[in-house]
Write an enzyme that holds these catalytic residues in place. Structure first.
Site, short mmCIF file in Angstrom:
data_model
loop_
_atom_site.label_atom_id
_atom_site.label_comp_id
_atom_site.label_asym_id
_atom_site.label_seq_id
_atom_site.Cartn_x
_atom_site.Cartn_y
_atom_site.Cartn_z
N LYS A 244 -7.37 10.21 13.58
CA LYS A 244 -5.93 10.30 13.79
C LYS A 244 -5.59 11.70 14.30
CE LYS A 244 -1.51 9.31 11.53
NZ LYS A 244 -0.83 8.81 10.32
N GLU A 332 3.55 -3.33 -1.91
CA GLU A 332 4.84 -3.28 -2.60
C GLU A 332 4.93 -4.32 -3.72
OE1 GLU A 332 5.32 -1.56 1.46
OE2 GLU A 332 4.53 -3.47 0.70
N ARG A 360 9.94 -6.42 0.78
CA ARG A 360 8.67 -7.14 0.76
C ARG A 360 8.26 -7.55 -0.66
NH1 ARG A 360 5.26 -5.52 5.29
NH2 ARG A 360 3.55 -4.94 3.93
#
Length: 583
Positions: A244, A332, A360
């Site tokens: 990244k 979640e 969610r």
């Protein structure tokens, strides 16, 4: 070369030997624009070579490419007809910061939340087979943090028992926004260094053909692998290793900060210095620092976040009390039910989740927390209009979707001190679960760390008196109301309701009896929101006056600055000034 490329058809005219140089041009193009315009940087820099290889080998958009989350889709956008508009990214009227179906035929699926790519691409693959389009390829690009989510596993579980023409690219860089966590992350780490034997491959156990791991920045290898996999039928997964922030030294070394670094020097990579002025705190830091302060004095307090320790500022507690603060990954649903399990054992659980991500876990809020009346404390970060992230990230639905749940209290502090005191009050023990919503960004107070005061649950406050009409607000949008009253010099009363549920019906009855005109103001949806609750009560009381609700209209609000978006919704300071003058 980039100047001559508008679409992937142009890209495919290049020789494979030219592609590494194109990757460097594309990387510089993104760095130059994000440095001045801001946006998500590290994730896109990490998939430059992959994006070029995918569009070079596959016949997009006929072959269907689905990006997970979409933070990493900037190079994809630039190569698919949006290069000349990329400078408008995340701005009002400009490009969305995420893939969006009505923006381009190359954006086959709209995303912004994680872990949806496998299910979406599998659905496309099954549909293609039913229609006889057996030549089509379907590719899902998903990160190592997103693939650990429950929904991703549901897609893998189904995909493994189909003959769908599905290719999953596992982009493994060991980080989402914060470093990846969990047992699957540890498994993938071992796979990278060859410590996992072929017979112990979790992907193959789910009936996917597994290939890799390969270097995701090695274009010749990527091209060769993708070309080979074009002719491999059925579900398959290519495991690639990337970095990244690849190509920008600071972004590689500080991957958390350079996920979305703000403005920086495009040549050196250094972040631009902030003005040396004392600024009010971010609401997330008010939460994080206050929670740590409370936890030091209360051993029963624990904290939970799904993959957002830095963004939510639970990191403060995680650093000092790692055994009492938990990052559970992009999960979640698990976070909410984990909190419920802890609450059954007498712990005081603070579960911090962004408003848009709490959606969610809706069933878990109802079934596992509220139905059992477990006193979990939901700290609902990023409530309201969040700005440049746009429609996928605005936290404007939480009042409406939480308001109908029995046993659940809902609070919306007006400033940092109220947030601090609500957290303190909740830590003392409530007989019900509570959701405390607060916005993205900074507050207004420098001296906010006052001694704690207990909040009276369900009590509203009169902020100013007036005779012409009454304004009732909840949450930090009340600051806009106060300033608009000051500017307009209107003779208006202003009431703040820190609690949306339970409603202060005693105070509301007094307001209804005293004023012929009442306006409610909230930074949430008008339909099902705070104002609708006021209207419902007023109707029961046979109120004969005029009652108007201001908030987010019945449409998805796109990207822009928070001020621009508030103005579109009629709740900015200037919009309220005009409305108040009309009263």
């Amino acid at each position: 070369m980039l100047s001559d490329i508008e679409y992937p058809s142009d890209l495919r005219k290049l020789s494979s030997a030219q592609l590494p140089a194109l990757a460097q041009e594309l990387r510089k193009f993104i760095i130059d624009i994000v440095a001045s315009k801001e946006g998500h940087l590290g994730a896109s820099l990490g998939v430059i070579e992959l994006t070029i290889a995918l569009h070079y080998i596959f016949d997009t958009p006929n072959d269907q490419l689905v990006w997970d989350v979409g933070h990493q889709a900037y190079p994809h956008k630039i190569l698919t007809g949006r290069k000349n508009r990329f400078h408008t990214n995340r701005q009002l009227g400009g490009l969305s910061g995420f893939p969006k179906r009505d923006e381009s035929a190359y954006d086959t699926f709209g995303v912004g939340h994680s872990s949806t790519s496998i299910s979406a691409a599998l659905g496309m693959a099954i549909a293609s087979k039913l229609k006889g389009d057996t030549y089509k390829q379907h590719i899902a690009v998903i990160g190592d943090a997103s693939i650990a989510s429950g929904m991703a596993f549901e897609g893998l579980n189904h995909g493994g028992v189909t003959d769908a023409n599905l290719l999953i690219i596992l982009n493994d860089n060991a980080i989402g926004i914060d470093p990846s966590v969990g047992a699957l992350k540890e498994y993938l780490t071992k796979a990278k260094v060859g410590r996992k034997p072929k017979t112990d491959n979790i992907i193959e156990a789910l009936n996917f053909k597994y290939y890799g791991p390969v270097d995701g920045h090695d274009l010749p290898t990527l091209l060769r692998e993708l070309k080979r996999l074009q002719s491999v039928e059925g579900p398959k997964l290519l495991h690639i290793i990337t970095t990244k922030g690849k190509g920008l030294k600071q972004a590689e070394e500080n991957q958390v900060q350079y996920h979305a670094p703000g403005k920086f020097n495009a040549h050196t990579g250094e972040l631009l210095p902030k003005k040396d002025v004392q600024a009010p705190p971010k609401f997330q830091d008010v939460f994080g620092l206050t929670l740590l302060e409370l936890a030091r004095n209360n051993p029963k307090i624990v904290g939970i976040t799904p993959a957002m320790p830095t963004g939510s500022s639970l990191k403060y507690m995680m650093d000092e009390m790692p055994d009492r603060a938990f990052d559970v990954g992009i999960a979640e649903q698990h976070a909410v039910t984990l909190a419920a399990g802890m609450a059954t054992q007498g712990l005081t659980v603070f579960c911090t989740i962004y408003s848009t991500f709490l959606q969610r876990a809706y069933d878990q809020i109802i079934h596992d927390v509220a139905l059992q009346n477990l006193p979990v404390i939901f700290c609902v970060d990023r409530s309201g209009l969040v700005g440049a992230d746009g429609a996928t990230h605005h936290g404007v639905f939480d009042i409406a979707y939480l308001n109908c749940i029995p046993n659940l209290l809902i609070a919306a502090p007006s400033n940092e001190i109220e947030l601090r005191n609500l957290l303190y009050t909740a830590s003392l023990g409530l007989s019900h679960p509570i959701a405390i919503r607060y916005p993205r960004g900074r507050g207004t107070l420098l001296n906010w760390q006052k001694p704690f005061e207990n909040f009276v649950v369900g009590k509203g406050i009169c902020l100013s008196k007036g005779t012409k009409a009454a304004i009732i607000s909840t949450g930090t949008i009340g600051a806009n109301v106060m300033e608009a009253i000051r500017i307009s010099k209107a003779n208006l009363a202003h009431y703040h309701f820190p609690f949306i549920k339970p409603l202060d019906t005693k105070l509301l009855h007094t307001i209804l009896a005293a004023y012929d005109t009442i306006l409610t103001v909230e930074e949430g949806t008008i339909i099902g929101g705070f104002g609708s609750t006021i209207v419902s009560y007023a109707t029961k009381q046979k109120y004969k006056g005029t009652l108007e609700t201001l908030g987010v209209p019945d449409t998805f609000i796109e990207q822009g600055t928070p001020e621009e978006l508030q103005h579109l919704c009629g709740i900015s300071i200037n919009a309220l000034v005009e409305r108040f003058k009309g009263l």
